[in-house]
Design a protein around this motif. Sequence first.
Motif, short mmCIF file in Angstrom:
data_model
loop_
_atom_site.label_atom_id
_atom_site.label_comp_id
_atom_site.label_asym_id
_atom_site.label_seq_id
_atom_site.Cartn_x
_atom_site.Cartn_y
_atom_site.Cartn_z
N ALA A 83 45.97 30.62 36.77
CA ALA A 83 44.62 30.06 36.84
C ALA A 83 43.74 30.63 35.74
O ALA A 83 43.95 31.75 35.28
N ASP A 84 42.74 29.86 35.36
CA ASP A 84 41.77 30.34 34.38
C ASP A 84 40.47 30.75 35.04
O ASP A 84 39.44 30.86 34.40
N SER A 85 40.53 30.98 36.34
CA SER A 85 39.36 31.43 37.07
C SER A 85 39.79 32.53 38.03
O SER A 85 40.97 32.69 38.32
N PRO A 86 38.83 33.30 38.55
CA PRO A 86 39.17 34.39 39.47
C PRO A 86 39.91 33.87 40.71
O PRO A 86 39.64 32.77 41.19
N VAL A 87 40.83 34.68 41.19
CA VAL A 87 41.61 34.33 42.38
C VAL A 87 41.51 35.50 43.36
O VAL A 87 41.67 36.65 42.97
N LEU A 88 41.26 35.20 44.61
CA LEU A 88 41.21 36.20 45.66
C LEU A 88 42.48 36.06 46.49
O LEU A 88 42.72 35.02 47.10
N ARG A 89 43.30 37.09 46.49
CA ARG A 89 44.58 37.04 47.20
C ARG A 89 44.42 37.57 48.62
O ARG A 89 43.79 38.59 48.84
N LYS A 90 45.01 36.85 49.56
CA LYS A 90 45.00 37.27 50.97
C LYS A 90 46.22 38.13 51.24
O LYS A 90 47.26 37.88 50.66
N PRO A 91 46.19 39.08 52.13
CA PRO A 91 44.98 39.65 52.73
C PRO A 91 44.26 40.53 51.71
O PRO A 91 44.88 41.04 50.80
N HIS A 95 36.80 46.19 49.49
CA HIS A 95 36.61 46.53 48.08
C HIS A 95 37.07 45.37 47.18
O HIS A 95 36.39 45.02 46.21
N GLU A 96 38.21 44.78 47.48
CA GLU A 96 38.72 43.65 46.68
C GLU A 96 37.78 42.45 46.78
O GLU A 96 37.54 41.77 45.78
N LEU A 97 37.24 42.18 47.97
CA LEU A 97 36.30 41.08 48.13
C LEU A 97 35.03 41.35 47.33
O LEU A 97 34.51 40.46 46.66
N ASP A 98 34.55 42.60 47.35
CA ASP A 98 33.35 42.95 46.58
C ASP A 98 33.61 42.78 45.08
O ASP A 98 32.76 42.23 44.36
N ASP A 99 34.77 43.23 44.60
CA ASP A 99 35.11 43.05 43.18
C ASP A 99 35.17 41.58 42.82
O ASP A 99 34.67 41.15 41.77
N PHE A 100 35.77 40.78 43.67
CA PHE A 100 35.88 39.34 43.43
C PHE A 100 34.49 38.71 43.35
O PHE A 100 34.18 37.96 42.42
N MET A 101 33.64 39.02 44.30
CA MET A 101 32.29 38.46 44.31
C MET A 101 31.49 38.96 43.12
O MET A 101 30.65 38.25 42.58
N GLY A 102 31.78 40.17 42.66
CA GLY A 102 31.09 40.72 41.51
C GLY A 102 31.34 39.92 40.24
O GLY A 102 30.49 39.88 39.35
N ARG A 105 28.53 37.65 40.03
CA ARG A 105 27.19 38.21 40.00
C ARG A 105 26.81 38.77 38.65
O ARG A 105 25.66 38.96 38.35
N ARG A 106 27.78 39.11 37.85
CA ARG A 106 27.50 39.74 36.55
C ARG A 106 28.41 39.14 35.49
O ARG A 106 29.46 38.60 35.81
N PRO A 107 28.05 39.26 34.25
CA PRO A 107 28.88 38.73 33.17
C PRO A 107 30.27 39.38 33.19
O PRO A 107 30.40 40.58 33.47
#
Length: 113
Positions: A83-91, A95-102, A105-107
């Motif tokens: 993918a050319d976009s961020p991917v959030l892997r389950k589970p 901390h991983e969710l915060d990094d993903f959301m970050g 939120r920022r460049p």
Amino acid sequence: MKILVVEAEETIRTIMGVMLNRLGYKAALTSSCDEAFRVYCADGPYDLVLIGMTFVRRTRGGGAKFIEDLLRKNPKQHYAFVADSPVLRKPFTLHELDDFMGAFRRPGNSRFG
């Protein structure tokens, strides 16, 4: 290890092939799901099938059908998406969710600055 790459963008496909070969993998490169399934039937199974998300996002890309066909032929086939976009892997952890959301939120370039 044998890797089957399904990627529409020629440049990305070529670079992936060069990199995988340099890492010691034997890579077969295909540009469509139809071509990939023909190669898979002729030379498979593969240790891993890497599928460009382009094929999954487009209804005419055939990605969902390709995955179904792969799993029908080999229920234990491993596959992953490119993918050319961020991917959030389950589970995932908090901390991983915060990094993903970050990433939203920022460049992106500030993450390594």
